[in-house]
Design an enzyme around this catalytic site. Structure first.
Site, short mmCIF file in Angstrom:
data_model
loop_
_atom_site.label_atom_id
_atom_site.label_comp_id
_atom_site.label_asym_id
_atom_site.label_seq_id
_atom_site.Cartn_x
_atom_site.Cartn_y
_atom_site.Cartn_z
N HIS A 1 0.85 -1.18 0.00
CA HIS A 1 0.00 0.00 0.00
C HIS A 1 0.88 1.23 0.00
O HIS A 1 1.97 1.22 0.56
CB HIS A 1 -0.88 0.01 1.26
CG HIS A 1 -2.13 0.82 1.11
ND1 HIS A 1 -3.31 0.29 0.62
CD2 HIS A 1 -2.40 2.11 1.39
CE1 HIS A 1 -4.22 1.23 0.61
NE2 HIS A 1 -3.70 2.35 1.08
N ASP B 1 -13.79 2.69 7.42
CA ASP B 1 -12.72 3.44 6.76
C ASP B 1 -13.26 4.13 5.52
O ASP B 1 -12.92 5.28 5.23
CB ASP B 1 -11.55 2.53 6.38
CG ASP B 1 -10.49 3.32 5.62
OD1 ASP B 1 -9.94 4.26 6.19
OD2 ASP B 1 -10.26 3.02 4.44
N ARG C 1 -12.93 12.63 5.84
CA ARG C 1 -11.64 13.30 6.04
C ARG C 1 -11.24 14.10 4.79
O ARG C 1 -10.68 15.17 4.89
CB ARG C 1 -10.56 12.25 6.36
CG ARG C 1 -10.68 11.67 7.76
CD ARG C 1 -9.81 10.43 7.91
NE ARG C 1 -8.44 10.66 7.54
CZ ARG C 1 -7.64 9.75 6.98
NH1 ARG C 1 -8.08 8.52 6.73
NH2 ARG C 1 -6.41 10.04 6.68
N SER D 1 -6.18 3.76 8.90
CA SER D 1 -6.90 3.55 7.64
C SER D 1 -6.20 2.48 6.80
O SER D 1 -6.82 1.53 6.31
CB SER D 1 -6.97 4.89 6.88
OG SER D 1 -7.31 4.70 5.55
N LYS E 1 -7.27 -1.94 6.56
CA LYS E 1 -7.58 -2.60 5.28
C LYS E 1 -6.67 -3.80 5.04
O LYS E 1 -7.09 -4.85 4.55
CB LYS E 1 -7.46 -1.60 4.13
CG LYS E 1 -8.63 -0.62 4.10
CD LYS E 1 -8.51 0.40 3.00
CE LYS E 1 -7.45 1.41 3.28
NZ LYS E 1 -7.68 2.76 2.76
#
Ligand code: URA
Length: 439
Positions: A89, A168, A175, A190, A194
């Site tokens: 990620h 999320d 956000r 966040s 995931k």
């Protein structure tokens, strides 16, 4: 277990605003209440802003991550496949198409890669938006389809379904429009919620540093964020490695959805730009070293290079795109009607190429969204033909602007020209990989 309690959201906001700590159950109930719709957006936004100023400690960040995971379904991809599962990620940057190149290379090396990706945020593009420039590509797979595809093809990249970490998905959208994206504890929870919810045993994270990183993150900030994510990984029993990488200039040459797909495909075949190829090879090497192949980083990197050279990574890319309904041919990708060159106004060396400015130029051309409702133009964007440290002569092509119409092309050329600084002396050499932080 969720402790039944009547939360008084205003009290929790006030306590955080004053720099106090919240108990695990309070964080859990706040997050789950928000996901159910019992805590309204305005209170959650106020809480996120209090966290922006006061932060969360390690225990609170862990409680937030756990609550987000509990807000929906989880997948034990490793158990479903009978394999150790690796994932990656990025915190998001300009021209960041890394997952689209890494996935097929890792899959070609025999390691399953199933990833949940996001959409663009502000000036940075999202992997899903890029993949949607491929005609027919389906980002929405059910959990069963996702698992079945990773089993059959070795690779799937999908959107965040409503069932996986819905907290999320809702919080991220909130956000984005309340100036609370750049909060380390919120970013860490966040991302890690995931990764943990989709069953990754080991994770490689790419934390962007510099002008085009969210919050213009410095190397010091990046180390703090990396430590927070590694701590969350440790608490959940997941091995986590963070690459801290340069985002002072765009990654690779292409910025814009279909343009980035082309560059990812070229890179998979060993014909990509040097900085992007280096990042892809490093990430692949580390993912393979963290997998169940029982190899180290140099061997992982060697296998990744071999998969690029012998065509097996390209074959894996084509299998993946077809499995997800898309047409893998480059000629199927949309192209912009106008391509304008940005020319060097004088001789010199590129001392700076602002990632943020190029990201905004691409957004303004239509490659990103200003509001959540905006449609994306997948064909447009910028290709930076010259990067930091390269010498140019007056009239040389610095970049190309791919545009829908004359007016946007003109604005794009001016904005991209402004992103380039030409000087007499080359800037200090700076590679793509700035540091590595491992748990
Ligand atoms: N990427 C994420 O998934 N979440 C964030 O908060 C920031 C980047």
């Amino acid at each position: 277990m969720i402790v039944a309690m009547t939360i008084r959201a205003a009290e929790l906001i006030e306590r955080k605003r004053e720099g106090g700590e919240l108990a695990d159950e309070e964080i859990s109930e706040l997050v789950l209440g928000f996901t159910r719709g019992d805590v309204p957006d305005y209170q959650m936004a106020a809480w996120c802003m209090a966290v922006f100023f006061r932060g969360l400690n390690g225990r609170e960040t862990h409680a937030l991550t756990e609550a987000m995971i509990r807000s929906g379904d989880t997948i034990d991809l490793g158990a479903a496949l009978g394999r150790r599962v690796v994932d990656k990620h990025s915190t998001g940057g300009v021209g960041d198409k890394t997952s689209i190149a890494v996935g097929p290379i890792v899959a070609a090396c025999g390691v399953p890669f199933g990833k949940m990706s996001g959409r663009g945020l502000a000036h940075s593009g999202g992997t899903l938006d890029k993949l949607e420039s491929i005609p027919g590509y389906r980002v929405e797979l059910s959990i069963d389809e996702f698992v079945a595809q990773v089993r059959a093809v070795g690779l799937a990249i999908v959107g965040q379904t409503g069932d996986l970490v819905p907290a999320d998905m809702k919080l991220y959208a909130l956000r984005d429009v309340t100036a609370t994206v750049d909060v380390n504890a919120l970013i860490a929870s966040s991302i890690m919620s995931k990764k943990i919810a989709t069953g990754a045993d080991a994770v490689v994270l790419d934390v962007k540093v510099g002008d085009g990183a969210h919050g213009k993150r410095t190397l010091e900030d990046a180390r703090v964020l990396a430590e927070q994510m590694i701590d969350l990984g440790r608490r959940a029993g997941r091995e986590t490695v963070c690459l801290l990488t340069d985002m002072d200039q765009p990654l690779g040459a292409a910025v814009g959805n279909a343009l980035e797909i082309r560059e990812a495909v070229d890179t998979i075949a060993g014909k990509g730009p040097a900085d992007f190829t280096e990042l892809v090879l490093d990430a692949c090497g580390r993912l393979l070293a963290l997998s169940d192949l029982g190899i180290d980083l140099p061997e992982g990197r060697r296998r990744a290079e071999a998969a690029m050279a012998d065509g097996s990574a390209t074959a894996a890319y084509e299998r993946w795109i077809r499995a997800q309904g898309g047409n893998p041919g480059l000629s199927a990708l949309p192209t912009a009607p106008l391509v304008r060159e940005v020319l060097a106004p004088r001789d010199g060396v590129v001392t700076r190429l602002g990632a943020l400015a190029v990201g905004i130029a691409s957004l303004e051309l239509g490659a990103g969204r200003r509001t959540k409702e905006d449609a994306i133009d997948h064909a447009v964007g910028v290709v930076c033909r010259v990067k930091r440290g390269q010498e140019v002569a007056s009239g040389d092509v610095l970049a190309e602007v791919h545009a829908r119409d004359d007016a946007s092309a003109e604005r794009g050329v001016a904005a991209v020209l402004d992103a380039y600084e030409l000087g007499g002396e080359p800037p200090p050499a700076r590679g793509i990989l700035l540091d590595v932080v491992a748990g």
